[in-house]
Structure formats: C-alpha cells, structure tokens
Design a protein around this motif. Sequence first.
Motif, PDB file in Angstrom:
ATOM      1  N   GLY A 204     -18.020  -7.030   1.192  1.00 36.54           N
ATOM      2  CA  GLY A 204     -18.421  -5.964   1.831  1.00 36.54           C
ATOM      3  C   GLY A 204     -18.483  -4.558   0.904  1.00 36.54           C
ATOM      4  O   GLY A 204     -18.276  -5.133  -0.373  1.00 36.54           O
ATOM      5  N   ILE A 205     -18.810  -3.414   1.354  1.00 41.34           N
ATOM      6  CA  ILE A 205     -18.812  -2.407   0.297  1.00 41.34           C
ATOM      7  C   ILE A 205     -17.132  -1.681   0.832  1.00 41.34           C
ATOM      8  O   ILE A 205     -16.803  -1.529   1.938  1.00 41.34           O
ATOM      9  N   TYR A 206     -16.728  -0.836  -0.147  1.00 36.54           N
ATOM     10  CA  TYR A 206     -15.627   0.168   0.070  1.00 36.54           C
ATOM     11  C   TYR A 206     -16.178   1.595  -0.601  1.00 36.54           C
ATOM     12  O   TYR A 206     -17.046   1.512  -1.418  1.00 36.54           O
ATOM     13  N   LEU A 207     -15.695   2.474   0.086  1.00 31.12           N
ATOM     14  CA  LEU A 207     -15.954   3.982  -0.242  1.00 31.12           C
ATOM     15  C   LEU A 207     -14.741   4.720  -0.588  1.00 31.12           C
ATOM     16  O   LEU A 207     -14.048   4.986   0.430  1.00 31.12           O
ATOM     17  N   ALA A 218     -18.760   4.437  -4.544  1.00 28.79           N
ATOM     18  CA  ALA A 218     -19.189   3.283  -3.863  1.00 28.79           C
ATOM     19  C   ALA A 218     -19.172   1.876  -4.471  1.00 28.79           C
ATOM     20  O   ALA A 218     -19.533   1.833  -5.878  1.00 28.79           O
ATOM     21  N   GLY A 219     -18.291   1.031  -3.731  1.00 28.35           N
ATOM     22  CA  GLY A 219     -18.489  -0.280  -4.554  1.00 28.35           C
ATOM     23  C   GLY A 219     -18.637  -1.363  -3.772  1.00 28.35           C
ATOM     24  O   GLY A 219     -18.410  -1.307  -2.537  1.00 28.35           O
ATOM     25  N   LYS A 220     -18.792  -2.704  -4.259  1.00 27.85           N
ATOM     26  CA  LYS A 220     -19.001  -3.877  -3.385  1.00 27.85           C
ATOM     27  C   LYS A 220     -18.080  -4.628  -3.845  1.00 27.85           C
ATOM     28  O   LYS A 220     -17.562  -4.940  -5.126  1.00 27.85           O
ATOM     29  N   ILE A 253     -17.852  -4.470   6.358  1.00 27.25           N
ATOM     30  CA  ILE A 253     -17.967  -5.788   6.061  1.00 27.25           C
ATOM     31  C   ILE A 253     -19.420  -6.101   6.165  1.00 27.25           C
ATOM     32  O   ILE A 253     -20.267  -5.926   7.126  1.00 27.25           O
ATOM     33  N   THR A 254     -19.980  -7.027   5.245  1.00 32.76           N
ATOM     34  CA  THR A 254     -21.519  -7.364   5.281  1.00 32.76           C
ATOM     35  C   THR A 254     -21.528  -9.112   5.492  1.00 32.76           C
ATOM     36  O   THR A 254     -22.534  -9.264   5.873  1.00 32.76           O
ATOM     37  N   SER A 265     -26.179  -0.132  -3.187  1.00 35.25           N
ATOM     38  CA  SER A 265     -27.052   0.748  -3.994  1.00 35.25           C
ATOM     39  C   SER A 265     -27.806   1.686  -2.980  1.00 35.25           C
ATOM     40  O   SER A 265     -27.875   3.086  -3.349  1.00 35.25           O
ATOM     41  N   GLU A 266     -27.785   1.511  -1.744  1.00 29.33           N
ATOM     42  CA  GLU A 266     -28.026   2.645  -0.676  1.00 29.33           C
ATOM     43  C   GLU A 266     -27.008   3.755  -0.697  1.00 29.33           C
ATOM     44  O   GLU A 266     -27.504   4.779  -0.755  1.00 29.33           O
ATOM     45  N   LYS A 267     -25.917   3.469  -0.698  1.00 27.79           N
ATOM     46  CA  LYS A 267     -24.878   4.319  -0.638  1.00 27.79           C
ATOM     47  C   LYS A 267     -24.803   5.290  -1.785  1.00 27.79           C
ATOM     48  O   LYS A 267     -24.835   6.448  -1.783  1.00 27.79           O
ATOM     49  N   ILE A 268     -25.234   4.827  -3.175  1.00 30.46           N
ATOM     50  CA  ILE A 268     -25.323   5.388  -4.241  1.00 30.46           C
ATOM     51  C   ILE A 268     -26.503   6.323  -4.371  1.00 30.46           C
ATOM     52  O   ILE A 268     -26.518   7.379  -4.636  1.00 30.46           O
ATOM     53  N   LYS A 269     -27.619   5.883  -4.029  1.00 32.00           N
ATOM     54  CA  LYS A 269     -28.934   6.683  -3.841  1.00 32.00           C
ATOM     55  C   LYS A 269     -28.685   7.664  -2.665  1.00 32.00           C
ATOM     56  O   LYS A 269     -29.159   8.690  -3.217  1.00 32.00           O
ATOM     57  N   ARG A 270     -27.880   7.542  -1.720  1.00 32.35           N
ATOM     58  CA  ARG A 270     -27.963   8.571  -0.783  1.00 32.35           C
ATOM     59  C   ARG A 270     -26.758   9.644  -0.868  1.00 32.35           C
ATOM     60  O   ARG A 270     -27.132  11.114  -0.819  1.00 32.35           O
ATOM     61  N   HIS A 271     -25.591   9.162  -1.513  1.00 32.60           N
ATOM     62  CA  HIS A 271     -24.534  10.387  -1.692  1.00 32.60           C
ATOM     63  C   HIS A 271     -24.175  10.476  -2.968  1.00 32.60           C
ATOM     64  O   HIS A 271     -23.483  11.614  -3.310  1.00 32.60           O
ATOM     65  N   TYR A 272     -25.081   9.751  -4.048  1.00 36.53           N
ATOM     66  CA  TYR A 272     -24.831  10.370  -5.456  1.00 36.53           C
ATOM     67  C   TYR A 272     -23.408  10.343  -5.750  1.00 36.53           C
ATOM     68  O   TYR A 272     -22.915  11.520  -6.098  1.00 36.53           O
TER      69      TYR A 272
END
Length: 459
Positions: A204-207, A218-220, A253-254, A265-272
């Motif tokens: 999944g991803i973690y923030l 943000a990482g996966k 969890i994904t 990628s979506e989290k990075i684009k949205r939250h920079y």
Amino acid sequence: MIDKSYAIIDVETTGNGIHGNRITEICIVLLKEGQIIDKFTSLVNPECAIPSFITGLTGIDDNMVRDAPTFREIAKRVLEMTSEAIFVAHNVNFDFNVIKGEFKKLGYSFVRKKLCTVRLSRKLIPGLNSYSLGKLCSALGISLEGRHRAEGDTDATVILFQRILSLDPDSKVINTFLNIRSKEATLPPHLKSESLEALPSETGIYLFKDQKGKIIYAGKAKNIKQRVLSHFYDKKNKEFALCQATHSIDHEITGNELIALLLESEKIKRHYPQFNKAQKKPIAPYCIISYTNRKGVVQLAIDRSDATSHSLEVFYTRAEAVEKLEQLCIEYQLCPRYCSLQSTTGNCSHYKIKNCKGICDGKESTALYNMRVQKGLAALKNDQKSYLIREQGRTLGEDSFIMIEDGIYKGYGFVDETAQIIRPEDCKVFLQLQSHTYHTTKIIQGYLKKNGEKNIIPL
C-alpha cells in the motif's frame, strides 16, 4: 541492582546537515542516582567557517572558537564521561549522530545506549501541545537560561530528566526504552510508538505528516511497516530531516503494487509533499494533435501539453512521436510537410517518405487528402482502447480493478472476486476517480510491458 549512570549531553553545531555537521560547543553532565557527579563544557573549534544563520541562532561565531580546542583534543574527555553511561539528550539521535560523526572522522566507532527525553516526556508527561525543550520547560516550570547554547540547554535537560526519573521510580519505562528489541531509540522524536505498531506488513501507501497534519512525504511499499522502518535507519541528510519533522504516519492498504504506485502518484500531485522529489515536477508529454490550416488542409503536429486527456496519443519522447507520425504518413500516404515532419513552404522532400500524392504542390484535392488524414486519426483513436486491469484486492475474496477508458486512466476500485465486469457501467459504481497524468500513463504502460495481457479485461 547497580544504579545506572546517565550522560546528559547537548551540542551546538555548524548546521551543515547530519554528515557535514561539526561541533562548535559541547556540554556533558554525568548523573548517578539522580545526582550530578561531573560536568564538562567547552567551545569547540569546528575547523571550518560557522554560517551566519547559526551565529544568529547561537551567538557562536568564528572568533569565539578560533582558539578553542578541536574535537580531537577533547575526544578523550568525551569518551571518559560517556563510557559507562547511557547517552541522554533532547532529540537524542541528533546529538548522538553528530558526536558519532566526529569520532568517525578520527577513525573511532562510537557506540552507546541512548535515551531521548522527547520520547520519554511524551510517554510519562502526556497531553502537552509541544515537546520542544523550550515549551516543555515552560509547561513544567523549569528554568531555561542560555537557550541554544550547550550548557544552558544541558542544564535544563538535566532537570527535565530528573523529573522523568521521579515519574518512573522503578525504571520500568526507561528499561523498556533501553530494551534491545525496542525501537524507541530509532524512532523519530515526535512519533508515537503506537503509530508504528499500527502499520501493516502489507502492500500500500504510507504518508508521513508534520505537527499540523500536513503530508510531508508519500511513499509506496510492498511491506508498509518494513519500508517505513527503513526511513528511520537511513542516515542520509534528507531522511534524517524527514524523520525529525514527522509527527504521525497514515497508511492505506491497496492489495497490489500497481494501485499503490498510482495512489502514491496521486498523493504527490495533490499534496506536493516537502520531502518528495520524484513526480513533483509537472512533465508535459509529447502529443499528436490535429488542426485545419488556412488552406483548409488538416495538419498533424507534435505538441507538449498537460491536457493528455484531449490528445490523440501520448509519448514520453519526441522521437517516439516522430516515429508514429512517420508511420501514419507512410500508411495513409500523407504529406510530411503537413505532418510537421519537415520545415518547408514548397513541395515536400522527406528523406524517407516518398509516397505523398501532391497535396503540397496542388496535384491532389484538399478533400481527398483530408479524408485520408481522418482515416489516420480514426486509427489513432481506435488504438486508445478501453479496458480494465484486474488485480488482487486487499483481502481474501476481493479483487481490485484499474479502469482505462479510451486510453485515459479513470481510477481504481475494489469488488468481490465473483463480480462480473465487462462494461464501463458495471464498475463505475465502485470506481474511485483519479487524475490521468503523464506519470500515471507511464506507470500503467510499465505494468503492461512487464505483465502483458494476462490481467486485461476489454470493455
């Protein structure tokens, strides 16, 4: 049971990152049975210039340390005072790593058990808004004189640590922190151990979030807990700064790596996020576009645009786009000049494409030429297929899907593994809409290149 000795330490530094940091001042207070038995304070010549912003913070400048001993000259004293003691500091990993780095330059390995008064305070004095040394001292009525000077900060930390010892009379908490299996010594100072324990060992991803809850990284990961822990053990300047700024960690969890990559990628684009570098820079891909010129001829061209959802096809390099245009020219007998493959105002004279029927010198009607262009455009559009990528879900009995419609990434969703999905409307009720970008296109194409058609369901 022998009473433990504690070396409470603070250092002031040149502030050049964890690896370039040199000590400008040090103070060590040796504590046994809760009482001070020794103290050492000294300015230190860092053997390099002190930045002006550090002088502004600490008041220590180049003149003050010019005649001070170097770390090599005080190293023996530091070793003597800490050899039988537990290394204690407010935000211990910073002070410990700086001193460890100084010994490494001298060719020595510096290993000590550590305790962090930030983490101990969070455990034994819960509920405070801030656990910085200044705010803690203010909340607890501890006098703090000479802030951002080694002796002043150490003296205040000694009183704070004595308070901690009184709150833990049987050393139960301290012994837990010193347990070799405990991760307390490696965790970021502001992160609750419960946050780490809550992380799953799944994909999944973690923030990472700061004190205000803002996403700073943000990482996966295929194993979220393991990957998060690796950040804490990494001694790079960037990783250390990230850990120092982290106050909480969220996760999602994904079930599979593809959705994890897309969601990251979506989290990075949205939250920079502050500590992400990759994918932060907007990249405009190369696109094939069409327009009608003043003569009524439909021309094709290569453009760079973020509006990938309106382009006929997306390419990562100009060479790929040129190759596709050349292919269209040959297959549909189009003119290289009107496909932007050569700059000329006269007849086309492309080195490779020789089958132009003469639209460029008036030998072919515009209507007939445009018909072939439209056939080429239709073929391009037909290449933009609609399909699902069916992948494993987050739990047993669940599947996931990634939806691509007319070549455009629409999002992802989760369904029961028995669900039959063969039309776009079948999955839209479960669809979590996402943005189609250069990076998502690259992620999906990379997945298809690696996995082929085995998980593809045409729509």
